[in-house]
Design a protein around this motif. Sequence first.
Motif, PDB file in Angstrom:
ATOM      1  N   ALA A 162       0.823  -1.209   0.000  1.00  0.00           N
ATOM      2  CA  ALA A 162       0.000   0.000   0.000  1.00  0.00           C
ATOM      3  C   ALA A 162       0.856   1.259   0.000  1.00  0.00           C
ATOM      4  CB  ALA A 162      -0.933  -0.012   1.208  1.00  0.00           C
ATOM      5  N   TRP A 163       1.971   1.237   0.747  1.00  0.00           N
ATOM      6  CA  TRP A 163       2.845   2.410   0.799  1.00  0.00           C
ATOM      7  C   TRP A 163       3.549   2.628  -0.547  1.00  0.00           C
ATOM      8  CZ3 TRP A 163       0.196   2.166   4.884  1.00  0.00           C
ATOM      9  CH2 TRP A 163       0.305   3.107   5.899  1.00  0.00           C
ATOM     10  N   VAL A 164       3.832   1.557  -1.268  1.00  0.00           N
ATOM     11  CA  VAL A 164       4.389   1.700  -2.616  1.00  0.00           C
ATOM     12  C   VAL A 164       3.380   2.405  -3.518  1.00  0.00           C
ATOM     13  CG1 VAL A 164       5.110   0.438  -4.688  1.00  0.00           C
ATOM     14  CG2 VAL A 164       5.931  -0.291  -2.443  1.00  0.00           C
ATOM     15  N   ARG A 165       2.146   1.920  -3.472  1.00  0.00           N
ATOM     16  CA  ARG A 165       1.133   2.460  -4.384  1.00  0.00           C
ATOM     17  C   ARG A 165       0.665   3.854  -3.972  1.00  0.00           C
ATOM     18  NH1 ARG A 165      -4.128  -0.646  -6.918  1.00  0.00           N
ATOM     19  NH2 ARG A 165      -5.105   1.201  -7.840  1.00  0.00           N
ATOM     20  N   SER A 166       0.457   4.050  -2.674  1.00  0.00           N
ATOM     21  CA  SER A 166      -0.118   5.319  -2.210  1.00  0.00           C
ATOM     22  C   SER A 166       0.905   6.438  -2.070  1.00  0.00           C
ATOM     23  CB  SER A 166      -0.813   5.109  -0.858  1.00  0.00           C
ATOM     24  OG  SER A 166      -1.897   4.223  -0.980  1.00  0.00           O
ATOM     25  N   PHE A 167       2.138   6.064  -1.694  1.00  0.00           N
ATOM     26  CA  PHE A 167       3.128   7.082  -1.348  1.00  0.00           C
ATOM     27  C   PHE A 167       4.416   6.989  -2.153  1.00  0.00           C
ATOM     28  CE2 PHE A 167       0.840   6.175   2.759  1.00  0.00           C
ATOM     29  CZ  PHE A 167       0.073   7.334   2.762  1.00  0.00           C
ATOM     30  N   GLY A 168       4.506   6.019  -3.066  1.00  0.00           N
ATOM     31  CA  GLY A 168       5.717   5.895  -3.868  1.00  0.00           C
ATOM     32  C   GLY A 168       6.908   5.339  -3.113  1.00  0.00           C
ATOM     33  N   LEU A 169       6.667   4.576  -2.045  1.00  0.00           N
ATOM     34  CA  LEU A 169       7.762   3.952  -1.302  1.00  0.00           C
ATOM     35  C   LEU A 169       8.613   3.102  -2.237  1.00  0.00           C
ATOM     36  CD1 LEU A 169       8.939   3.412   1.617  1.00  0.00           C
ATOM     37  CD2 LEU A 169       7.541   1.319   1.594  1.00  0.00           C
ATOM     38  N   GLN A 170       9.930   3.263  -2.160  1.00  0.00           N
ATOM     39  CA  GLN A 170      10.852   2.533  -3.031  1.00  0.00           C
ATOM     40  C   GLN A 170      11.152   1.160  -2.424  1.00  0.00           C
ATOM     41  OE1 GLN A 170      12.183   4.015  -6.179  1.00  0.00           O
ATOM     42  NE2 GLN A 170      10.217   4.916  -5.608  1.00  0.00           N
ATOM     43  N   ALA A 171      10.172   0.265  -2.541  1.00  0.00           N
ATOM     44  CA  ALA A 171      10.240  -0.999  -1.805  1.00  0.00           C
ATOM     45  C   ALA A 171      10.072  -2.208  -2.694  1.00  0.00           C
ATOM     46  CB  ALA A 171       9.174  -1.020  -0.704  1.00  0.00           C
ATOM     47  N   THR A 172      10.683  -3.302  -2.236  1.00  0.00           N
ATOM     48  CA  THR A 172      10.448  -4.635  -2.775  1.00  0.00           C
ATOM     49  C   THR A 172      10.130  -5.555  -1.610  1.00  0.00           C
ATOM     50  OG1 THR A 172      12.866  -4.901  -2.736  1.00  0.00           O
ATOM     51  CG2 THR A 172      11.839  -4.513  -4.886  1.00  0.00           C
ATOM     52  N   ILE A 173       9.549  -6.724  -1.938  1.00  0.00           N
ATOM     53  CA  ILE A 173       9.178  -7.725  -0.936  1.00  0.00           C
ATOM     54  C   ILE A 173       9.703  -9.070  -1.387  1.00  0.00           C
ATOM     55  CG2 ILE A 173       7.251  -8.940   0.184  1.00  0.00           C
ATOM     56  CD1 ILE A 173       5.546  -6.444  -0.304  1.00  0.00           C
ATOM     57  N   SER A 174      10.148  -9.884  -0.432  1.00  0.00           N
ATOM     58  CA  SER A 174      10.463 -11.281  -0.737  1.00  0.00           C
ATOM     59  C   SER A 174       9.782 -12.193   0.269  1.00  0.00           C
ATOM     60  CB  SER A 174      11.974 -11.533  -0.730  1.00  0.00           C
ATOM     61  OG  SER A 174      12.560 -11.215   0.513  1.00  0.00           O
ATOM     62  N   ASN A 175       9.249 -13.296  -0.236  1.00  0.00           N
ATOM     63  CA  ASN A 175       8.651 -14.334   0.609  1.00  0.00           C
ATOM     64  C   ASN A 175       9.488 -15.585   0.460  1.00  0.00           C
ATOM     65  OD1 ASN A 175       6.287 -12.539  -0.542  1.00  0.00           O
ATOM     66  ND2 ASN A 175       5.615 -13.312   1.448  1.00  0.00           N
ATOM     67  N   CYS A 176      10.035 -16.053   1.575  1.00  0.00           N
ATOM     68  CA  CYS A 176      10.992 -17.154   1.520  1.00  0.00           C
ATOM     69  C   CYS A 176      10.446 -18.391   2.221  1.00  0.00           C
ATOM     70  CB  CYS A 176      12.316 -16.731   2.178  1.00  0.00           C
ATOM     71  SG  CYS A 176      13.659 -17.916   1.934  1.00  0.00           S
ATOM     72  N   SER A 177      10.949 -19.530   1.812  1.00  0.00           N
ATOM     73  CA  SER A 177      10.595 -20.795   2.448  1.00  0.00           C
ATOM     74  C   SER A 177      11.408 -20.986   3.729  1.00  0.00           C
ATOM     75  CB  SER A 177      10.832 -21.950   1.467  1.00  0.00           C
ATOM     76  OG  SER A 177      12.168 -21.945   1.000  1.00  0.00           O
ATOM     77  N   ASN A 178      11.246 -22.132   4.374  1.00  0.00           N
ATOM     78  CA  ASN A 178      11.897 -22.387   5.666  1.00  0.00           C
ATOM     79  C   ASN A 178      13.416 -22.389   5.549  1.00  0.00           C
ATOM     80  OD1 ASN A 178       9.110 -23.222   6.130  1.00  0.00           O
ATOM     81  ND2 ASN A 178       9.884 -24.107   8.035  1.00  0.00           N
ATOM     82  N   ASN A 179      14.070 -21.636   6.421  1.00  0.00           N
ATOM     83  CA  ASN A 179      15.529 -21.552   6.447  1.00  0.00           C
ATOM     84  C   ASN A 179      16.121 -22.539   7.450  1.00  0.00           C
ATOM     85  OD1 ASN A 179      16.828 -18.380   5.477  1.00  0.00           O
ATOM     86  ND2 ASN A 179      14.741 -19.070   5.070  1.00  0.00           N
ATOM     87  N   TYR A 180      17.325 -22.978   7.168  1.00  0.00           N
ATOM     88  CA  TYR A 180      18.100 -23.751   8.135  1.00  0.00           C
ATOM     89  C   TYR A 180      19.556 -23.328   8.011  1.00  0.00           C
ATOM     90  CZ  TYR A 180      20.070 -26.788   4.495  1.00  0.00           C
ATOM     91  OH  TYR A 180      20.756 -27.266   3.410  1.00  0.00           O
ATOM     92  N   GLY A 181      20.354 -23.685   9.025  1.00  0.00           N
ATOM     93  CA  GLY A 181      21.777 -23.344   9.007  1.00  0.00           C
ATOM     94  C   GLY A 181      22.254 -22.925  10.380  1.00  0.00           C
ATOM     95  N   PRO A 182      23.437 -22.343  10.470  1.00  0.00           N
ATOM     96  CA  PRO A 182      24.012 -21.947  11.766  1.00  0.00           C
ATOM     97  C   PRO A 182      23.236 -20.806  12.421  1.00  0.00           C
ATOM     98  CG  PRO A 182      25.696 -22.019  10.047  1.00  0.00           C
ATOM     99  CD  PRO A 182      24.373 -22.113   9.359  1.00  0.00           C
ATOM    100  N   ARG A 183      23.345 -20.740  13.742  1.00  0.00           N
ATOM    101  CA  ARG A 183      22.846 -19.621  14.542  1.00  0.00           C
ATOM    102  C   ARG A 183      21.330 -19.502  14.553  1.00  0.00           C
ATOM    103  NH1 ARG A 183      27.436 -17.584  11.897  1.00  0.00           N
ATOM    104  NH2 ARG A 183      26.134 -16.655  10.276  1.00  0.00           N
ATOM    105  N   GLN A 184      20.628 -20.626  14.428  1.00  0.00           N
ATOM    106  CA  GLN A 184      19.170 -20.611  14.528  1.00  0.00           C
ATOM    107  C   GLN A 184      18.762 -21.013  15.946  1.00  0.00           C
ATOM    108  OE1 GLN A 184      16.993 -23.273  11.897  1.00  0.00           O
ATOM    109  NE2 GLN A 184      15.230 -21.904  11.881  1.00  0.00           N
ATOM    110  N   HIS A 185      17.811 -20.285  16.514  1.00  0.00           N
ATOM    111  CA  HIS A 185      17.381 -20.528  17.894  1.00  0.00           C
ATOM    112  C   HIS A 185      16.891 -21.966  18.061  1.00  0.00           C
ATOM    113  CE1 HIS A 185      15.158 -20.133  21.675  1.00  0.00           C
ATOM    114  NE2 HIS A 185      15.803 -18.987  21.865  1.00  0.00           N
TER     115      HIS A 185
END
Length: 333
Positions: A162-185
Amino acid sequence: MPRHLLVTGGAGFIGSNFVHYVVGNTDDTVTVLDKMTYAGNAASLEGLPEDRVQLVVGDIADAELVDDLVSKADAVVHYAAESHNDNSLNDPSPFLQTNIIGTYTLIEAARKHGKRFHHISTDEVYGDLELDDPERFTEQTPYNPSSPYSSTKAGSDLLVRAWVRSFGLQATISNCSNNYGPRQHVEKFIPRQITNLIDGIRPRLYGAGENVRDWIHADDHSSAVLTILDKGQIGETYLIGADGEKNNKEVVELILETMGRDRSDYEHVNDRPGHDLRYAIDSTRLRTELGWEPSFQDFEAGIAATVDWYKNNEAWWRPQKAETEAKYAKTGQ
């Protein structure tokens, strides 16, 4: 020319991995803004050069602090989130405060100062797929969140759009799958099983263990986010995945085998309410339009390396372990 990045949640699992990746692969400098809740760990930033990485302890919902930090940055990479489904079922309120109000505070500051903004989200906003469904999530999949966690992440995504469309926010979005690796709680699925086995405790599996997740190594997530920050089209969403579909039973059995135990040496516990069946990411757009490819395509090798990290870094995870298991014990899990 080197940039200065503000990375929210940069002392958490995925955020700290991104900070390490930026330091190792660019000349950029980083300010980490992290509330240092139970999921944040300053030790996750140890070894990074002090002249390139600064940690600021604070809340992303603190408008005055956020405004000051955003004004000094060239770009904001927003990882900070309450992200554990079990916790969201026990108490949804922190998820609303951080994921909704915190994101609003950040995008308002980015809008005010005209800064590039990248928003990190999850595939859980799409709900789930049937186990035998040939389809995978794409950028066009309708949102259908099923938990307080995923619904607040969906809400934060929609705020950014909405902020991109209404206010011209210079934004991108990413949706990622489940992560694994070091330093995970150790509350999370893979490190919980590994650390339980280190402590001589049998792994625990929700229900029949048929729920499928699409696993990606945190380093690949980091490289994808940096690619989107550099090349992504403003206002667009990109899905990040590495074709790593495995059901929970397969993952537990692989961890057991990797750690020299019988593949059947685990116990079943009551399933989580509203437990999504299957996530699966189609990252075609990210690969074809931006030229990204995952580096960690051997899940077995990735799990082996992750097991080694937890074996060799007990001082990092040990302080979290007893409290985490006490919380699970209260719910019979």
